[in-house]
Design an enzyme around this catalytic site. Sequence first.
Site, PDB file in Angstrom:
ATOM      1  NE  ARG A 119       3.027  19.316  -3.903  1.00 15.02           N
ATOM      2  CZ  ARG A 119       2.504  20.509  -3.605  1.00 15.02           C
ATOM      3  NH1 ARG A 119       1.632  21.048  -4.426  1.00 15.02           N
ATOM      4  NH2 ARG A 119       2.858  21.156  -2.518  1.00 15.02           N
TER       5      ARG A 119
ATOM      6  NE  ARG B   3       8.372  19.584 -13.577  1.00 13.60           N
ATOM      7  CZ  ARG B   3       7.561  19.414 -12.542  1.00 13.60           C
ATOM      8  NH1 ARG B   3       6.284  19.107 -12.755  1.00 13.60           N
ATOM      9  NH2 ARG B   3       8.005  19.541 -11.306  1.00 13.60           N
TER      10      ARG B   3
ATOM     11  CG  HIS C 185       2.642  17.561   5.908  1.00 11.12           C
ATOM     12  ND1 HIS C 185       3.651  16.752   5.424  1.00 11.12           N
ATOM     13  CD2 HIS C 185       2.985  18.839   5.576  1.00 11.12           C
ATOM     14  CE1 HIS C 185       4.571  17.493   4.832  1.00 11.12           C
ATOM     15  NE2 HIS C 185       4.198  18.757   4.905  1.00 11.12           N
ATOM     16  CG  ASP C 186       0.001  11.349   9.379  1.00 15.83           C
ATOM     17  OD1 ASP C 186      -0.934  11.103  10.151  1.00 15.83           O
ATOM     18  OD2 ASP C 186       0.637  10.462   8.790  1.00 15.83           O
TER      19      ASP C 186
ATOM     20  CG  ASN D 278      -3.175  18.773   6.248  1.00  9.74           C
ATOM     21  OD1 ASN D 278      -2.047  18.888   5.788  1.00  9.74           O
ATOM     22  ND2 ASN D 278      -3.702  19.690   7.052  1.00  9.74           N
ATOM     23  CE1 TYR D 279      -2.624  13.953   2.525  1.00  7.75           C
ATOM     24  CE2 TYR D 279      -0.863  12.945   3.798  1.00  7.75           C
ATOM     25  CZ  TYR D 279      -1.278  13.671   2.704  1.00  7.75           C
ATOM     26  OH  TYR D 279      -0.355  14.118   1.790  1.00  7.75           O
TER      27      TYR D 279
ATOM     28  CG  ASP E 197       3.421   9.759   7.109  1.00  7.69           C
ATOM     29  OD1 ASP E 197       2.854  10.046   6.038  1.00  7.69           O
ATOM     30  OD2 ASP E 197       4.033  10.582   7.791  1.00  7.69           O
TER      31      ASP E 197
END
Length: 275
Positions: free
Chosen positions: A6, A12, A47-48, A50-51, A77
Amino acid sequence: MIESFRPGVMARLGLGYDDVRRDNERIIYCSISGFGQQSGRSLLGSHDLNYMALSGLLAQLADERGRPVHPKVTLADFIGGMAVAERILAALFAREKTGAGAHLDVSLVDGLASMMAGHFAIEHGGGPKTGLSELSGEVVCYQLYETKDGRYMSLAALEPHFWRQFCEAVGHLEWIAAQWAPARPGEAVYDGLVALFREKTLDEWIAFAETVDACLAPVLETGEAKVLFADGRLRHLVRLRPDGAWTAAHGPDGQWGGGEPPKVNEHAHLVKGEE
């Protein structure tokens, strides 16, 4: 260098683009994320599925009732992977010209949204939300038809000469003038085609398609497609690996990338700019 955490995680850890660039100004640093490094959704997990849903693409994969069909391939993906390869190659070429590296911000949802460009333009101009009617299952020449044994053939005879060749081969010259007839029950040509395809099995239609040049192809299951691409009829794009796994690749026989995945820290010296 490729990372897919992310946004903010690599920085960080002290491994962000600015950190790495201090050691190697020529680094091509590719960050893959769902929504890009800086957007309203950058920090949200997805995830896929959702995209595909957000891009509008999933709504195009709908059944007769308009319900979205759950895809069995992770398109975001795979398309995202191709976008990554394309961006990296472009950055490498640019580095040869300028000597400078780059930070590539690749968003998986962006790749799917770019595939919807035509649909967006058509809908925005007052057209249908399903894109070009010729390609969305609304006409008889570009349609899926069930066979005698419950399988399916894809007919995509968009060009007049392909449609003519199909009509001539099946003995229905009267259909030639009806290439763009609606593909819905009750329409004479559509009903005729439905009945025609149910007269032969999938194997019989495959034999027909291999002798008649009419943009006709079977809807293959995974194992069938695997065998087709492995036996040389389609350029040997699938091979049986020594460990027994089937692997798809790009390019004709003899142009495989192959190789083993890198080991941990195997290329650390390259990231640092060391020879």
